[in-house]
Design a protein around this motif. Structure first.
Motif, mmCIF file in Angstrom:
data_model
loop_
_atom_site.group_PDB
_atom_site.id
_atom_site.type_symbol
_atom_site.label_atom_id
_atom_site.label_comp_id
_atom_site.label_asym_id
_atom_site.label_seq_id
_atom_site.Cartn_x
_atom_site.Cartn_y
_atom_site.Cartn_z
ATOM 1 N N LEU A 114 28.427 -29.585 96.105
ATOM 2 C CA LEU A 114 28.374 -29.323 94.659
ATOM 3 C C LEU A 114 26.944 -29.435 94.143
ATOM 4 C CD1 LEU A 114 31.577 -31.244 93.471
ATOM 5 C CD2 LEU A 114 31.246 -28.762 93.622
ATOM 6 N N ALA A 115 26.186 -30.426 94.646
ATOM 7 C CA ALA A 115 24.803 -30.583 94.202
ATOM 8 C C ALA A 115 23.940 -29.411 94.660
ATOM 9 C CB ALA A 115 24.238 -31.903 94.733
ATOM 10 N N LEU A 116 24.272 -28.863 95.801
ATOM 11 C CA LEU A 116 23.491 -27.743 96.339
ATOM 12 C C LEU A 116 23.797 -26.428 95.629
ATOM 13 C CD1 LEU A 116 21.515 -26.809 98.590
ATOM 14 C CD2 LEU A 116 23.534 -26.433 100.043
ATOM 15 N N ALA A 117 24.982 -26.305 95.027
ATOM 16 C CA ALA A 117 25.436 -25.011 94.484
ATOM 17 C C ALA A 117 24.504 -24.430 93.430
ATOM 18 C CB ALA A 117 26.858 -25.165 93.933
ATOM 19 N N PRO A 118 24.083 -25.178 92.385
ATOM 20 C CA PRO A 118 23.187 -24.563 91.394
ATOM 21 C C PRO A 118 21.864 -24.102 91.994
ATOM 22 C CG PRO A 118 24.177 -26.575 90.511
ATOM 23 C CD PRO A 118 24.488 -26.542 91.972
ATOM 24 N N GLY A 119 21.281 -24.903 92.879
ATOM 25 C CA GLY A 119 20.032 -24.500 93.512
ATOM 26 C C GLY A 119 20.203 -23.276 94.394
ATOM 27 N N ALA A 120 21.339 -23.217 95.120
ATOM 28 C CA ALA A 120 21.599 -22.049 95.961
ATOM 29 C C ALA A 120 21.753 -20.788 95.117
ATOM 30 C CB ALA A 120 22.848 -22.287 96.806
ATOM 31 N N LEU A 121 22.418 -20.944 93.946
ATOM 32 C CA LEU A 121 22.564 -19.795 93.055
ATOM 33 C C LEU A 121 21.209 -19.339 92.539
ATOM 34 C CD1 LEU A 121 24.512 -17.881 91.579
ATOM 35 C CD2 LEU A 121 24.632 -19.583 89.745
ATOM 36 N N ARG A 122 20.340 -20.289 92.180
ATOM 37 C CA ARG A 122 18.998 -19.915 91.718
ATOM 38 C C ARG A 122 18.204 -19.256 92.834
ATOM 39 N NH1 ARG A 122 19.435 -25.037 89.162
ATOM 40 N NH2 ARG A 122 18.269 -25.991 90.868
ATOM 41 N N ALA A 123 18.330 -19.767 94.054
ATOM 42 C CA ALA A 123 17.620 -19.159 95.176
ATOM 43 C C ALA A 123 18.129 -17.746 95.444
ATOM 44 C CB ALA A 123 17.783 -20.031 96.426
ATOM 45 N N HIS A 124 19.439 -17.563 95.325
ATOM 46 C CA HIS A 124 20.014 -16.222 95.509
ATOM 47 C C HIS A 124 19.472 -15.266 94.452
ATOM 48 C CE1 HIS A 124 22.968 -13.071 96.175
ATOM 49 N NE2 HIS A 124 23.428 -13.730 97.236
#
Length: 456
Positions: free
Chosen positions: A208-218
């Protein structure tokens, strides 16, 4: 097939996006809601890999067919489909990450050629556009890198859920000969299963903590490949300056010609009549006592001349800004044009408000010019006029049932219409195959302000 898959992805995306705000807010619940939304958006972005790979394959096959000539007809629609998918990703970036990715594409050539020649022109322009090759690079990279970024957070969450269920699942898995390792723990009994379940909680939280950063990276990956480069932005700014220079010059030329026309009409029409009226009144003043009948006749002629001068002044004002346009708005003004036209004109309008007067006047005279051209050149008997407002643009479409063949390059008045619209950053699209029908579509970017004055 690609279209149906893309449609399914869009529907999934919209369903996920509709959850926004239900768990929003500040604090732990707000963070959790944001993280869950980001994690759920991952599969929707990952699903884009299917149409991406299909379109990449189609683009490769159609490019290989260029040598046979068939590819000339197949490449443009394939690349348009690629642009449609890329535009979907741009819209998702704006909606989900607040990141605007502008379209970097060069304008396509005007539809001046038909058949194979027109397809070849479009194919040349699209293949010569650097943004096309960046789109194709996106189709190649995103199904690998983007797919990984999209599914990783939710995969960690799912792995954490699996770990929580291990106290109940490890025995069936072990008896079936399955893998009973969870991270670094070999689950062989209830105690090790409970230990694995303890590790499952931080695994879920990590996902869950990784999800926002992964979305921004995408989104950053998409912007780096789908956004305009610095060189493209410089070229776009240069084209914008050139366009503004040309339209300003055309506007000044048109304005000067209009002022000369008004001056000529006043000098040859109303002014001449007013001078004659003054002379007649002077003669009548001298004759009023010596020859009353002659004075009465001169006064009657003067009255007729004043009426003619008034009509000419009204026509002149109508040519500058028609009173019906100022009083009743664009829809009723165009209906008045239709009633004055020798053709059978049908007008439908859906305008929730009124734009600024110069924009309204430009579109009014554009429709007027289109109706005049249809009456003079098309051989039409019926014209359909549609007015509407959509996506920040005031639009008009004029369709006649004439013989077609209208070409802006042949001096049929369409060039003047293009210049009039270009002054307001508007565009004119002409579709007029031989045999008809002819369709003119005019668009003017503007905002609507005052409320509706007429309904369709």
């Amino acid at each position: 097939m690609t279209s149906s898959i893309t449609t399914g992805v869009v529907n999934t995306v919209q369903n996920i996006d509709s959850t926004r705000g239900r768990t929003g807010g500040r604090g732990p619940l707000g963070w959790l809601g944001h993280a869950v939304r980001s994690a759920l958006r991952g599969p929707a972005l990952a699903a884009l890999a299917v149409p991406q790979l299909l379109l990449l394959t189609a683009a490769t096959v159609t490019a290989c067919l260029l040598g046979l000539g068939v590819g000339v007809l197949l490449v443009p629609p394939t690349l348009l489909a690629v642009r449609g998918l890329a535009n979907l990703r741009r819209r998702l970036a704006a909606r989900w990450s607040g990141t605007e990715i502008r379209e970097p594409y060069l304008p396509l050539p005007e539809e001046t050629a038909t058949g194979f020649k027109g397809a070849w022109q479009r194919c040349q322009r699209m293949l010569g556009d650097p943004a096309t090759w960046r789109d194709l690079l996106w189709l190649t990279v995103d199904p690998i890198v983007g797919f990984t970024l999209a599914v990783l957070p939710l995969a960690l969450v799912a792995w954490g859920v699996f770990g929580l269920l291990l106290p109940w699942l490890w025995e069936p898995i072990a008896s079936g000969g399955g893998n009973t390792w969870y991270l670094m723990i070999h689950v062989t009994d209830a105690d090790s299963a409970r230990t694995a379940a303890l590790l499952a909680v931080p695994t879920m939280l990590a996902g869950l903590a990784l999800a926002p950063g992964a979305l921004r990276a995408h989104t950053a990956l998409a912007k780096s490949l789908l956004g305009p480069t610095a060189r493209a932005e410089a070229l776009a700014a240069e084209r914008k300056v050139q366009h503004l220079t040309e339209t300003r010059r055309d506007a000044l030329t048109t304005q000067a010609a209009e002022l000369r026309r008004i001056e000529r009409d006043l000098h040859d029409g109303a002014q001449a009549r007013l001078v004659a009226m003054g002379m007649n009144l002077g003669v009548a003043e001298r004759l009023v006592e010596r020859d009353p009948e002659a004075a009465k006749q001169l006064l009657a002629e003067t009255r007729q001349a004043s009426a003619s001068a008034l009509n000419e002044l009204r026509d002149l004002v109508r040519g500058i800004h028609p009173p019906v346009l100022a009083d009743r708005g664009l829809a009723d003004a165009v209906r008045a044009l239709g009633m004055d036209s020798p053709l059978n004109v049908t007008v439908t309008a859906d305008l929730p408000g009124r734009p600024e007067a110069p924009v309204e006047s430009a579109l009014y005279f554009g429709v007027s010019e289109a109706l005049t051209n249809a009456a003079k050149h098309s051989g039409a008997t019926h014209v359909d006029v549609q007015l509407w407002y959509e996506n920040g643009k005031l639009k008009a479409q004029v369709t006649d049932d004439g013989t077609g063949g209208a070409d802006p390059s042949r001096g049929t008045g369409l060039r003047g219409l293009e210049r009039r619209l270009a002054t307001f950053d508007g565009v004119l699209a002409v579709r007029s195959p031989l045999g008809g029908p002819t369709t003119l579509t005019m668009e003017l970017p503007c905002e609507l302000y005052s409320p509706r004055t007429s309904s369709s």
